[in-house]
Scaffold this motif. Sequence first.
Motif, PDB file in Angstrom:
ATOM      1  N   VAL A  85       0.864  -1.182   0.000  1.00 29.88           N
ATOM      2  CA  VAL A  85       0.000   0.000   0.000  1.00 29.88           C
ATOM      3  C   VAL A  85       0.898   1.229   0.000  1.00 29.88           C
ATOM      4  CG1 VAL A  85      -1.730   1.286   1.302  1.00 29.88           C
ATOM      5  CG2 VAL A  85      -1.808  -1.208   1.270  1.00 29.88           C
ATOM      6  N   LEU A  86       0.600   2.182  -0.888  1.00 28.41           N
ATOM      7  CA  LEU A  86       1.377   3.422  -0.939  1.00 28.41           C
ATOM      8  C   LEU A  86       1.023   4.272   0.266  1.00 28.41           C
ATOM      9  CD1 LEU A  86       3.353   5.276  -2.366  1.00 28.41           C
ATOM     10  CD2 LEU A  86       1.464   6.132  -3.742  1.00 28.41           C
ATOM     11  N   GLU A  87       2.014   4.560   1.103  1.00 24.32           N
ATOM     12  CA  GLU A  87       1.811   5.317   2.335  1.00 24.32           C
ATOM     13  C   GLU A  87       2.203   6.784   2.215  1.00 24.32           C
ATOM     14  OE1 GLU A  87       0.669   4.418   5.545  1.00 24.32           O
ATOM     15  OE2 GLU A  87      -0.142   2.744   4.409  1.00 24.32           O
ATOM     16  N   ARG A  88       3.287   7.063   1.471  1.00 23.40           N
ATOM     17  CA  ARG A  88       3.797   8.427   1.445  1.00 23.40           C
ATOM     18  C   ARG A  88       4.526   8.675   0.141  1.00 23.40           C
ATOM     19  NH1 ARG A  88       8.466  11.231   3.402  1.00 23.40           N
ATOM     20  NH2 ARG A  88       9.504   9.245   3.611  1.00 23.40           N
ATOM     21  N   LYS A  89       4.295   9.854  -0.429  1.00 24.66           N
ATOM     22  CA  LYS A  89       5.014  10.260  -1.633  1.00 24.66           C
ATOM     23  C   LYS A  89       5.798  11.527  -1.321  1.00 24.66           C
ATOM     24  CE  LYS A  89       2.106  10.690  -5.051  1.00 24.66           C
ATOM     25  NZ  LYS A  89       1.165  10.598  -6.165  1.00 24.66           N
ATOM     26  N   GLY A  90       7.084  11.476  -1.587  1.00 23.98           N
ATOM     27  CA  GLY A  90       7.930  12.639  -1.369  1.00 23.98           C
ATOM     28  C   GLY A  90       8.471  13.141  -2.694  1.00 23.98           C
ATOM     29  N   ILE A  91       9.336  14.122  -2.632  1.00 24.65           N
ATOM     30  CA  ILE A  91       9.910  14.693  -3.849  1.00 24.65           C
ATOM     31  C   ILE A  91      10.861  13.706  -4.515  1.00 24.65           C
ATOM     32  CG2 ILE A  91      11.418  16.503  -4.733  1.00 24.65           C
ATOM     33  CD1 ILE A  91      10.207  18.327  -2.577  1.00 24.65           C
ATOM     34  N   GLY A  92      11.694  13.014  -3.746  1.00 22.31           N
ATOM     35  CA  GLY A  92      12.688  12.131  -4.325  1.00 22.31           C
ATOM     36  C   GLY A  92      12.418  10.655  -4.140  1.00 22.31           C
ATOM     37  N   SER A  93      11.341  10.311  -3.431  1.00 16.24           N
ATOM     38  CA  SER A  93      11.061   8.900  -3.175  1.00 16.24           C
ATOM     39  C   SER A  93       9.606   8.701  -2.782  1.00 16.24           C
ATOM     40  CB  SER A  93      11.954   8.376  -2.052  1.00 16.24           C
ATOM     41  OG  SER A  93      11.617   9.000  -0.827  1.00 16.24           O
ATOM     42  N   CYS A  94       9.197   7.450  -2.721  1.00 15.60           N
ATOM     43  CA  CYS A  94       7.877   7.124  -2.187  1.00 15.60           C
ATOM     44  C   CYS A  94       8.049   5.932  -1.262  1.00 15.60           C
ATOM     45  CB  CYS A  94       6.879   6.844  -3.292  1.00 15.60           C
ATOM     46  SG  CYS A  94       7.325   5.547  -4.420  1.00 15.60           S
ATOM     47  N   GLN A  95       7.113   5.784  -0.326  1.00 19.67           N
ATOM     48  CA  GLN A  95       7.228   4.727   0.681  1.00 19.67           C
ATOM     49  C   GLN A  95       5.954   3.886   0.687  1.00 19.67           C
ATOM     50  OE1 GLN A  95       7.584   5.693   4.981  1.00 19.67           O
ATOM     51  NE2 GLN A  95       9.627   4.835   4.674  1.00 19.67           N
ATOM     52  N   PHE A  96       6.158   2.580   0.712  1.00 16.08           N
ATOM     53  CA  PHE A  96       5.057   1.615   0.714  1.00 16.08           C
ATOM     54  C   PHE A  96       5.102   0.811   1.995  1.00 16.08           C
ATOM     55  CE2 PHE A  96       6.112   2.354  -3.700  1.00 16.08           C
ATOM     56  CZ  PHE A  96       4.872   2.469  -4.323  1.00 16.08           C
ATOM     57  N   LEU A  97       3.955   0.242   2.354  1.00 13.65           N
ATOM     58  CA  LEU A  97       3.838  -0.635   3.509  1.00 13.65           C
ATOM     59  C   LEU A  97       3.401  -2.005   2.990  1.00 13.65           C
ATOM     60  CD1 LEU A  97       3.975  -0.663   6.610  1.00 13.65           C
ATOM     61  CD2 LEU A  97       1.549  -0.136   6.614  1.00 13.65           C
ATOM     62  N   LEU A  98       4.177  -3.050   3.301  1.00 14.02           N
ATOM     63  CA  LEU A  98       3.826  -4.410   2.887  1.00 14.02           C
ATOM     64  C   LEU A  98       2.676  -4.917   3.738  1.00 14.02           C
ATOM     65  CD1 LEU A  98       7.272  -6.126   2.339  1.00 14.02           C
ATOM     66  CD2 LEU A  98       5.547  -5.653   0.616  1.00 14.02           C
ATOM     67  N   GLN A  99       1.704  -5.558   3.107  1.00 12.45           N
ATOM     68  CA  GLN A  99       0.587  -6.176   3.830  1.00 12.45           C
ATOM     69  C   GLN A  99       1.007  -7.578   4.232  1.00 12.45           C
ATOM     70  OE1 GLN A  99      -2.333  -4.559   4.522  1.00 12.45           O
ATOM     71  NE2 GLN A  99      -1.324  -2.786   3.637  1.00 12.45           N
ATOM     72  N   SER A 100       0.558  -8.028   5.394  1.00 12.06           N
ATOM     73  CA  SER A 100       0.929  -9.371   5.856  1.00 12.06           C
ATOM     74  C   SER A 100      -0.094 -10.401   5.446  1.00 12.06           C
ATOM     75  CB  SER A 100       1.096  -9.384   7.359  1.00 12.06           C
ATOM     76  OG  SER A 100      -0.014  -8.834   7.993  1.00 12.06           O
TER      77      SER A 100
END
Length: 70
Positions: free
Chosen positions: A55-70
């Motif tokens: 799941v896409l959690e955060r979008k920044g200028i130089g990167s994006c962060q996802f959270l893996l589902q269990s």
Amino acid sequence: MKNKMYLPQFDISADVEIFGNKITVRYEGNENFPRRLKLKEQYFVVIDGQERIMVLERKGIGSCQFLLQS
């Protein structure tokens, strides 16, 4: 830890950093990675041969962060 991630719905591979259940994709070095992904959307991925949902959690200028589902 650096890994390879494949997004079949976009037919794109990317180098990612994985810490626990968080995945960080840096745009530098992954110029073809889609930037129009929607927050809180689920995406099917293959990481090191394992099929996962993230799941896409955060979008920044130089990167994006996802959270893996269990």
